[in-house]
Scaffold this motif. Structure first.
Motif, PDB file in Angstrom:
ATOM      1  N   UNK A 132     111.564  43.227  12.483  1.00 14.26           N
ATOM      2  CA  UNK A 132     110.455  43.126  11.533  1.00 14.26           C
ATOM      3  C   UNK A 132     109.614  41.888  11.823  1.00 14.26           C
ATOM      4  N   UNK A 133     108.306  42.061  11.875  1.00 18.85           N
ATOM      5  CA  UNK A 133     107.397  40.945  12.109  1.00 18.85           C
ATOM      6  C   UNK A 133     106.939  40.320  10.797  1.00 18.85           C
ATOM      7  N   UNK A 134     106.802  41.146   9.754  1.00 22.91           N
ATOM      8  CA  UNK A 134     106.345  40.645   8.464  1.00 22.91           C
ATOM      9  C   UNK A 134     106.715  41.654   7.386  1.00 22.91           C
ATOM     10  N   UNK A 135     107.128  41.161   6.210  1.00 18.21           N
ATOM     11  CA  UNK A 135     107.509  42.051   5.127  1.00 18.21           C
ATOM     12  C   UNK A 135     107.382  41.317   3.801  1.00 18.21           C
ATOM     13  N   UNK A 136     107.482  42.061   2.702  1.00 14.32           N
ATOM     14  CA  UNK A 136     107.477  41.468   1.365  1.00 14.32           C
ATOM     15  C   UNK A 136     108.805  41.825   0.692  1.00 14.32           C
ATOM     16  N   UNK A 137     109.797  40.945   0.783  1.00 16.35           N
ATOM     17  CA  UNK A 137     111.109  41.258   0.209  1.00 16.35           C
ATOM     18  C   UNK A 137     111.043  41.411  -1.306  1.00 16.35           C
ATOM     19  N   UNK A 138     111.918  42.270  -1.850  1.00 13.01           N
ATOM     20  CA  UNK A 138     111.990  42.512  -3.289  1.00 13.01           C
ATOM     21  C   UNK A 138     113.061  41.622  -3.891  1.00 13.01           C
ATOM     22  N   UNK A 139     112.775  41.080  -5.064  1.00 12.98           N
ATOM     23  CA  UNK A 139     113.692  40.169  -5.734  1.00 12.98           C
ATOM     24  C   UNK A 139     115.049  40.814  -5.991  1.00 12.98           C
ATOM     25  N   UNK A 140     116.075  39.986  -5.942  1.00 15.37           N
ATOM     26  CA  UNK A 140     117.434  40.401  -6.264  1.00 15.37           C
ATOM     27  C   UNK A 140     117.724  39.931  -7.688  1.00 15.37           C
ATOM     28  N   UNK A 141     117.359  40.740  -8.676  1.00  8.27           N
ATOM     29  CA  UNK A 141     117.473  40.343 -10.082  1.00  8.27           C
ATOM     30  C   UNK A 141     118.913  39.958 -10.427  1.00  8.27           C
ATOM     31  N   UNK A 142     119.093  38.970 -11.324  1.00 10.95           N
ATOM     32  CA  UNK A 142     118.079  38.262 -12.117  1.00 10.95           C
ATOM     33  C   UNK A 142     117.490  37.042 -11.427  1.00 10.95           C
ATOM     34  N   UNK A 143     117.691  36.896 -10.132  1.00  9.13           N
ATOM     35  CA  UNK A 143     117.114  35.766  -9.404  1.00  9.13           C
ATOM     36  C   UNK A 143     115.591  35.864  -9.419  1.00  9.13           C
ATOM     37  N   UNK A 144     114.939  34.720  -9.225  1.00  9.66           N
ATOM     38  CA  UNK A 144     113.474  34.704  -9.271  1.00  9.66           C
ATOM     39  C   UNK A 144     112.859  34.326  -7.933  1.00  9.66           C
ATOM     40  N   UNK A 145     113.684  34.241  -6.882  1.00 10.43           N
ATOM     41  CA  UNK A 145     113.149  33.913  -5.572  1.00 10.43           C
ATOM     42  C   UNK A 145     113.974  34.531  -4.462  1.00 10.43           C
ATOM     43  N   UNK A 146     113.294  34.967  -3.384  1.00  8.07           N
ATOM     44  CA  UNK A 146     113.975  35.487  -2.197  1.00  8.07           C
ATOM     45  C   UNK A 146     113.133  35.135  -0.980  1.00  8.07           C
ATOM     46  N   UNK A 147     113.778  34.613   0.051  1.00  7.96           N
ATOM     47  CA  UNK A 147     113.096  34.218   1.283  1.00  7.96           C
ATOM     48  C   UNK A 147     113.325  35.267   2.359  1.00  7.96           C
ATOM     49  N   UNK A 148     112.247  35.725   2.970  1.00  6.82           N
ATOM     50  CA  UNK A 148     112.348  36.690   4.056  1.00  6.82           C
ATOM     51  C   UNK A 148     112.112  36.044   5.410  1.00  6.82           C
ATOM     52  N   UNK A 149     113.109  36.192   6.314  1.00 10.27           N
ATOM     53  CA  UNK A 149     112.964  35.747   7.699  1.00 10.27           C
ATOM     54  C   UNK A 149     112.498  36.924   8.546  1.00 10.27           C
ATOM     55  N   UNK A 150     111.883  36.641   9.701  1.00  8.74           N
ATOM     56  CA  UNK A 150     111.367  37.720  10.544  1.00  8.74           C
ATOM     57  C   UNK A 150     111.590  37.403  12.020  1.00  8.74           C
ATOM     58  N   UNK A 151     111.097  38.266  12.865  1.00  7.76           N
ATOM     59  CA  UNK A 151     111.304  38.111  14.307  1.00  7.76           C
ATOM     60  C   UNK A 151     110.640  36.836  14.829  1.00  7.76           C
ATOM     61  N   UNK A 152     111.283  36.241  15.823  1.00  7.90           N
ATOM     62  CA  UNK A 152     110.691  35.094  16.511  1.00  7.90           C
ATOM     63  C   UNK A 152     109.853  35.630  17.667  1.00  7.90           C
ATOM     64  N   UNK A 153     108.590  35.263  17.693  1.00  4.55           N
ATOM     65  CA  UNK A 153     107.689  35.713  18.754  1.00  4.55           C
ATOM     66  C   UNK A 153     106.975  34.517  19.382  1.00  4.55           C
ATOM     67  N   UNK A 154     106.858  34.596  20.692  1.00  2.00           N
ATOM     68  CA  UNK A 154     106.111  33.546  21.391  1.00  2.00           C
ATOM     69  C   UNK A 154     104.623  33.821  21.214  1.00  2.00           C
ATOM     70  N   UNK A 155     103.911  32.796  20.690  1.00  2.00           N
ATOM     71  CA  UNK A 155     102.470  32.942  20.468  1.00  2.00           C
ATOM     72  C   UNK A 155     101.759  31.648  20.862  1.00  2.00           C
ATOM     73  N   UNK A 156     100.519  31.750  21.289  1.00  2.00           N
ATOM     74  CA  UNK A 156      99.749  30.529  21.585  1.00  2.00           C
ATOM     75  C   UNK A 156      99.431  29.785  20.293  1.00  2.00           C
ATOM     76  N   UNK A 157      99.724  28.485  20.289  1.00  2.00           N
ATOM     77  CA  UNK A 157      99.513  27.658  19.100  1.00  2.00           C
ATOM     78  C   UNK A 157      98.672  26.452  19.484  1.00  2.00           C
ATOM     79  N   UNK A 158      97.703  26.142  18.632  1.00  2.00           N
ATOM     80  CA  UNK A 158      96.854  24.962  18.869  1.00  2.00           C
ATOM     81  C   UNK A 158      97.636  23.712  18.511  1.00  2.00           C
TER      82      UNK A 158
END
Length: 417
Positions: free
Chosen positions: A342-368
């Motif tokens: 997965x490159x990008x997603x919107x994870x759904x909360x794990x109730x009753x928690x109020x926060x969830x962090x989604x990690x994604x694929x590591x890709x090599x990209x040009x960065x300034x």
């Protein structure tokens, strides 16, 4: 006779589904032997015998829903192994009497379910009786291939299908009615497992009850990959586990939660329960569905401790050996869709928690790097879904920025820990 009942499972679990019988009728059962496996909303549970005896009767078939305290089997402490069910003995004379009564009936119409109980009712499992009531099927008319004459759910379904086929009008060859399966298109129907039904229900409930919003950022993984490459061999030699990415992310999340405590809270009525401990849930995908075992007191664990705990929980999840205690009480969740690409997603909360962090694929990209320089860097998109009812956008964005800062400066995680 000794009744085998469904024991208390957990405070929030009142019923389960019979997943698999581990003993058959006639088997010798010793005290402590696992008799049956139940599938609950969260984990599979094996019910063990509290007494010794021969299993003489099974009262719930695989797939039946059973409540806590209900009787699902009977043990006879005085019987010998291989003993047939007690209910089978008195059935022969009743079957004979009934056979005489239907001599005039055509042979093709003779019902196969000849066995009746003491009240003259056809013997059937509780699940079969329930299904018969729902479908309006007369149990006395159902044919069964069971050698003891017991009507099963499969017999009910087959009988109902035959009635429906006999009463249905002939379909038109020119078209397929809306909502019906096209016989020329092969399909497979499978009943959802109890766990999958629970997952579906909880995810929909979250969407209906939480004001869920997602904010995004990206993190440069150069520093973490450099640390892992330099220290991975010594880390394994010293600790016996590999230095993965999850320990870095877990430590970064804990550090950010200490600065932004509302992400580590939950809503209870008109109050906020702000937790001063850090039990981090880690989403794990299994053949039975997604589960979220919890790493307890992650703030007190070393990097090796986090990696070891996550590895143990993931193995238990894949082996279907997680206990209820492994899944309860998380304060924040991390999910890694990057393991599946997965490159990008919107994870759904794990109730009753109020926060969830989604990690994604590591890709090599040009960065300034600055106004004049560009470099190829290993980049990962991060997604933080949060409950906007108690977490404002400024706090959520600041939390994710702090996670990014800690990950891009791994040495700071030692200080934050």
């Amino acid at each position: 006779m000794i009744e085998v009942k469904v024991p208390e499972l957990a405070e929030s679990i009142t019923e389960g589904t019979v997943s698999k019988w581990l003993k058959n009728v006639g088997d010798k059962v010793n005290k402590g032997d696992d008799i049956v496996e139940l599938e609950t909303d969260k984990v599979n549970v094996q019910i063990s015998a509290e007494d010794e005896g021969v299993l003489t009767e099974i009262k719930a078939e695989e797939g039946d829903t059973v409540e806590v305290g209900s009787v699902i089997a009977v043990l006879d402490p005085n019987a010998a192994a291989g003993t047939a069910p007690a209910a089978a003995a008195p059935e022969a004379p009743k079957a004979e009497t009934k056979q005489e009564a239907i001599k005039a009936e055509p042979k093709t119409a003779a019902p196969a379910a000849e066995t009746t109980d003491d009240n003259g009712r056809t013997v059937a499992s509780p699940a079969a009786r329930k299904l018969a009531r729902e479908l309006g099927v007369n149990l006395n008319e159902v044919q069964t291939k069971d050698p003891l004459g017991r009507v099963r759910t499969e017999d009910i379904k087959q009988h109902a299908a035959g009635l429906a086929k006999a009463s249905a009008p002939a379909p038109k060859a020119s078209a397929v009615s809306a909502g019906q399966d096209d016989p020329t298109k092969p399909v497979v129907r499978e009943k959802m497992t109890r766990r999958r039904q629970t997952i579906a229900k909880r995810l929909v409930e979250v969407q209906h009850t939480a004001a869920m919003l997602t904010t995004f950022n990206e993190v440069d993984m150069t520093a973490i990959m450099d640390v892992r490459n330099r220290r991975k061999e010594k880390f394994v030699e010293k600790n016996g586990v590999k230095l993965g990415f999850m320990s870095f992310f877990t430590k970064a999340v804990v550090g950010a939660l200490k600065e932004f405590p509302l992400l580590n809270a939950e809503i209870q009525g008109d109050e906020l329960l702000i937790k001063k401990f850090y039990d981090i849930g880690v989403a794990v995908s299994t053949d039975q569905g997604l589960v979220v075992p919890v790493v307890r007191d992650a703030d007190r664990l070393t990097f090796a401790g986090v990696e070891r705990e996550i590895g143990d929980l993931a193995k238990k999840a894949r082996d279907n050996k997680l206990g209820l205690s492994d899944l309860q009480g998380g304060t924040f969740t991390i999910t890694n869709g990057g393991t599946f690409g997965s490159l990008l997603s919107t994870p759904i909360l794990n109730a009753p928690q109020v926060g969830i962090l989604g990690m994604h694929s590591i890709q090599w990209r040009p960065v300034a790097i600055d106004k004049e320089r560009m470099e190829n860097r290993p980049m990962m998109y991060l997604a933080l879904s949060y409950d906007h009812r108690i977490v404002d956008g400024k706090e959520a964005v600041s939390f994710l920025v702090r996670v990014k800062q800690l990950l891009e400066d791994p040495e700071s995680l030692l200080l934050e820990g």
